[in-house]
Design an enzyme around this catalytic site. Structure first.
Site, PDB file in Angstrom:
ATOM      1  N   HIS A 150     -22.681  83.534 -27.778  1.00 40.45           N
ATOM      2  CA  HIS A 150     -23.339  84.644 -28.482  1.00 40.45           C
ATOM      3  C   HIS A 150     -24.831  84.593 -28.171  1.00 40.45           C
ATOM      4  O   HIS A 150     -25.334  83.603 -27.653  1.00 40.45           O
ATOM      5  CB  HIS A 150     -23.131  84.510 -29.998  1.00 40.45           C
ATOM      6  CG  HIS A 150     -21.772  84.924 -30.452  1.00 40.45           C
ATOM      7  ND1 HIS A 150     -21.554  86.049 -31.205  1.00 40.45           N
ATOM      8  CD2 HIS A 150     -20.553  84.378 -30.211  1.00 40.45           C
ATOM      9  CE1 HIS A 150     -20.253  86.163 -31.431  1.00 40.45           C
ATOM     10  NE2 HIS A 150     -19.611  85.162 -30.845  1.00 40.45           N
ATOM     11  N   GLY A 151     -25.515  85.658 -28.525  1.00 39.15           N
ATOM     12  CA  GLY A 151     -26.968  85.674 -28.337  1.00 39.15           C
ATOM     13  C   GLY A 151     -27.359  85.442 -26.893  1.00 39.15           C
ATOM     14  O   GLY A 151     -28.315  84.739 -26.590  1.00 39.15           O
ATOM     15  N   ASP A 198     -16.499  92.133 -33.673  1.00 36.31           N
ATOM     16  CA  ASP A 198     -17.536  91.115 -33.497  1.00 36.31           C
ATOM     17  C   ASP A 198     -18.032  90.667 -34.878  1.00 36.31           C
ATOM     18  O   ASP A 198     -18.314  91.489 -35.752  1.00 36.31           O
ATOM     19  CB  ASP A 198     -18.690  91.746 -32.694  1.00 36.31           C
ATOM     20  CG  ASP A 198     -19.771  90.753 -32.309  1.00 36.31           C
ATOM     21  OD1 ASP A 198     -19.442  89.572 -32.117  1.00 36.31           O
ATOM     22  OD2 ASP A 198     -20.937  91.173 -32.187  1.00 36.31           O
ATOM     23  N   SER A 215     -19.407  95.467 -34.195  1.00 40.69           N
ATOM     24  CA  SER A 215     -19.789  94.688 -35.380  1.00 40.69           C
ATOM     25  C   SER A 215     -19.334  95.461 -36.617  1.00 40.69           C
ATOM     26  O   SER A 215     -18.965  96.639 -36.518  1.00 40.69           O
ATOM     27  CB  SER A 215     -21.308  94.519 -35.419  1.00 40.69           C
ATOM     28  OG  SER A 215     -21.920  95.785 -35.620  1.00 40.69           O
ATOM     29  N   SER A 258     -28.160  87.763 -24.422  1.00 44.51           N
ATOM     30  CA  SER A 258     -28.927  88.776 -23.682  1.00 44.51           C
ATOM     31  C   SER A 258     -30.068  88.143 -22.877  1.00 44.51           C
ATOM     32  O   SER A 258     -30.668  87.150 -23.298  1.00 44.51           O
ATOM     33  CB  SER A 258     -29.510  89.819 -24.648  1.00 44.51           C
ATOM     34  OG  SER A 258     -28.560  90.826 -24.910  1.00 44.51           O
ATOM     35  N   ASN A 316     -21.603  87.430 -24.884  1.00 44.35           N
ATOM     36  CA  ASN A 316     -21.927  88.569 -25.745  1.00 44.35           C
ATOM     37  C   ASN A 316     -23.292  89.163 -25.423  1.00 44.35           C
ATOM     38  O   ASN A 316     -24.286  88.441 -25.308  1.00 44.35           O
ATOM     39  CB  ASN A 316     -21.925  88.128 -27.208  1.00 44.35           C
ATOM     40  CG  ASN A 316     -20.531  87.919 -27.752  1.00 44.35           C
ATOM     41  OD1 ASN A 316     -19.562  87.866 -26.998  1.00 44.35           O
ATOM     42  ND2 ASN A 316     -20.412  87.808 -29.050  1.00 44.35           N
TER      43      ASN A 316
HETATM   44  P1  13P Z   1     -27.736  89.419 -28.127  1.00 40.55           P
HETATM   45  O1  13P Z   1     -28.550  89.759 -29.329  1.00 40.55           O
HETATM   46  O2  13P Z   1     -28.342  88.304 -27.346  1.00 40.55           O
HETATM   47  O3  13P Z   1     -27.418  90.572 -27.273  1.00 40.55           O
HETATM   48  O4  13P Z   1     -26.324  88.828 -28.669  1.00 40.55           O
HETATM   49  C1  13P Z   1     -25.305  89.672 -29.081  1.00 40.55           C
HETATM   50  C2  13P Z   1     -24.182  88.975 -29.755  1.00 40.55           C
HETATM   51  O5  13P Z   1     -24.072  87.765 -29.758  1.00 40.55           O
HETATM   52  C3  13P Z   1     -23.176  89.804 -30.419  1.00 40.55           C
HETATM   53  O6  13P Z   1     -22.239  89.050 -31.105  1.00 40.55           O
HETATM   54  O1  G3H Z   2     -24.331  89.762 -32.916  1.00 47.64           O
HETATM   55  C1  G3H Z   2     -24.443  90.826 -33.464  1.00 47.64           C
HETATM   56  C2  G3H Z   2     -24.683  92.106 -32.823  1.00 47.64           C
HETATM   57  O2  G3H Z   2     -25.915  92.137 -32.186  1.00 47.64           O
HETATM   58  C3  G3H Z   2     -24.429  93.212 -33.808  1.00 47.64           C
HETATM   59  O3  G3H Z   2     -25.532  93.579 -34.558  1.00 47.64           O
HETATM   60  O4  G3H Z   2     -24.685  93.905 -36.880  1.00 47.64           O
HETATM   61  O5  G3H Z   2     -26.760  95.085 -36.061  1.00 47.64           O
HETATM   62  O6  G3H Z   2     -24.507  95.765 -35.233  1.00 47.64           O
HETATM   63  P1  G3H Z   2     -25.367  94.652 -35.768  1.00 47.64           P
HETATM   64 ZN    ZN Z   3     -23.011  87.261 -31.994  1.00 48.80          ZN
END
Ligand code: 13P
Ligand code: G3H
Ligand code: ZN
Length: 304
Positions: free
Chosen positions: A207-208, A81, A49, A210, A250
């Site tokens: 994304h998102g 990212d 990121s 997890s 992701n």
């Molecule tokens: P999580 O917060 O679900 O791990 O998603 C990460 C993400 O989308 C990074 O771009």
């Molecule tokens: O989707 C985003 C990631 O979880 C990155 O988060 O900007 O805190 O590094 P961050």
């Molecule tokens: Zn993301």
């Protein structure tokens, strides 16, 4: 040699599996992800990121990632990212990233198209792949704040891809970033995804994603973490998403939780310990366990 996102996702799209994109920002996280991928003979995407780049430095990260690819002989993509700052994206293309995400999802459609098209022009001229995003993915992160989820409209997605020429598209189907994803039961809009895939027939990104596994939350809390009521995307919904067209998944939060649990475990069980290698070593093991589980779930084991 690093692989491009386009190369890795073309195979995943054809083979109908997902490839994990894991957020990295230090040596131990990179090693845990790459060790897991190498053990399972899987392609993998290492992504940073803008916050990670600020924390660790683009060039430091690049050297470690290139060494990991050299040593392990598996396809590794090095990806930006949620790129929003055009200067960072330009610098990444110059530095040797093989893929960038331009996140214009917060902008009006025409502005998102214009900025994404600009990045595609720069990136493709250097053989670098591009991920775009349409719709919003919820969750509050440093630099990424989108409270209301606007689901991706399939017809608008087609127009976006035709106008920009992106190699992969991040779609909003109900997930959000972070450890607190759903107000009630976890639910992805799989029917919407199915229609988007049918119309676009190209690599799509979740994304998102997890899982926020219970065992990990319990481990962290057992050693002192206070996490409230976290929740992630259950494994069966990840499987349904892959079956219906997702190819890049992701994951950041699960790695953060594993890191936290590992560090806490050592500090709580061995208070005399103060060697960073012992403290971070346990975190690295737990992060690798999490990544191995996810690679198997995504179906990319053996596809390197
Ligand atoms: P999580 O917060 O679900 O791990 O998603 C990460 C993400 O989308 C990074 O771009
Ligand atoms: O989707 C985003 C990631 O979880 C990155 O988060 O900007 O805190 O590094 P961050
Ligand atoms: Zn993301």
């Amino acid at each position: 040699m690093l692989a491009t996102l386009k190369q890795v996702l073309a195979k995943a799209n054809k083979g109908k599996y997902g490839v994990g994109a894991f957020n990295i920002n230090n040596l131990e996280i990179i090693q845990s992800v790459v060790n897991a991928a190498a053990k399972l003979k899987s392609p993998v995407i290492l992504q940073t990121s803008e916050g990670a780049i600020k924390y660790a430095g683009m060039k430091y990260l690049k050297v470690i990632v290139e060494e990991a690819a050299e040593e392990n002989k598996i396809p590794i993509v090095f990806h930006v990212d949620h790129g929003r700052d055009l200067e960072i994206i330009k610098e990444a293309i110059k530095t040797g990233y093989t893929s960038v995400m331009i996140d214009g999802s917060h902008l009006p459609f025409d502005e998102n198209v214009a900025i994404t098209k600009k990045v595609v022009g720069w990136a493709h001229a250097k053989g670098v792949s591009v991920e775009g995003e349409l719709g919003t993915i919820g969750g509050a992160e440093e630099k990424i704040v989108a409270r209301k989820i606007i689901y991706t409209d399939p017809a608008v997605a087609k127009e976006f891809v035709d106008k920009t020429g992106v190699d992969a598209l991040a779609v909003a189907i109900g997930t959000s970033h972070g450890a607190y994803k759903f107000a009630g039961a976890a639910k992805l809009d799989i029917e919407r995804l199915r229609i988007i895939k049918k119309i676009l027939n190209m690599p799509l990104v979740l994304h998102g994603a997890s899982g926020v596994p219970e065992w990990l939350v319990h481990t962290a809390e057992h050693y002192g973490a206070k996490l409230g009521k976290p929740g992630g995307v259950p494994d069966d919904q990840i499987k349904a998403a892959i079956k219906n067209g997702i190819n890049k998944i992701n994951t950041d939060t699960d790695i953060r939780l594993a890191f936290d649990a590992g560090v806490r475990e050592v500090i709580a069980t061995a208070p005399e310990e103060f060697d960073p290698r012992h403290i971070l070593g346990r975190a690295r093991e737990l992060m690798q366990d999490v990544v191995e589980h996810r690679i198997k779930l995504f179906g990319s084991a053996g596809k390197a």
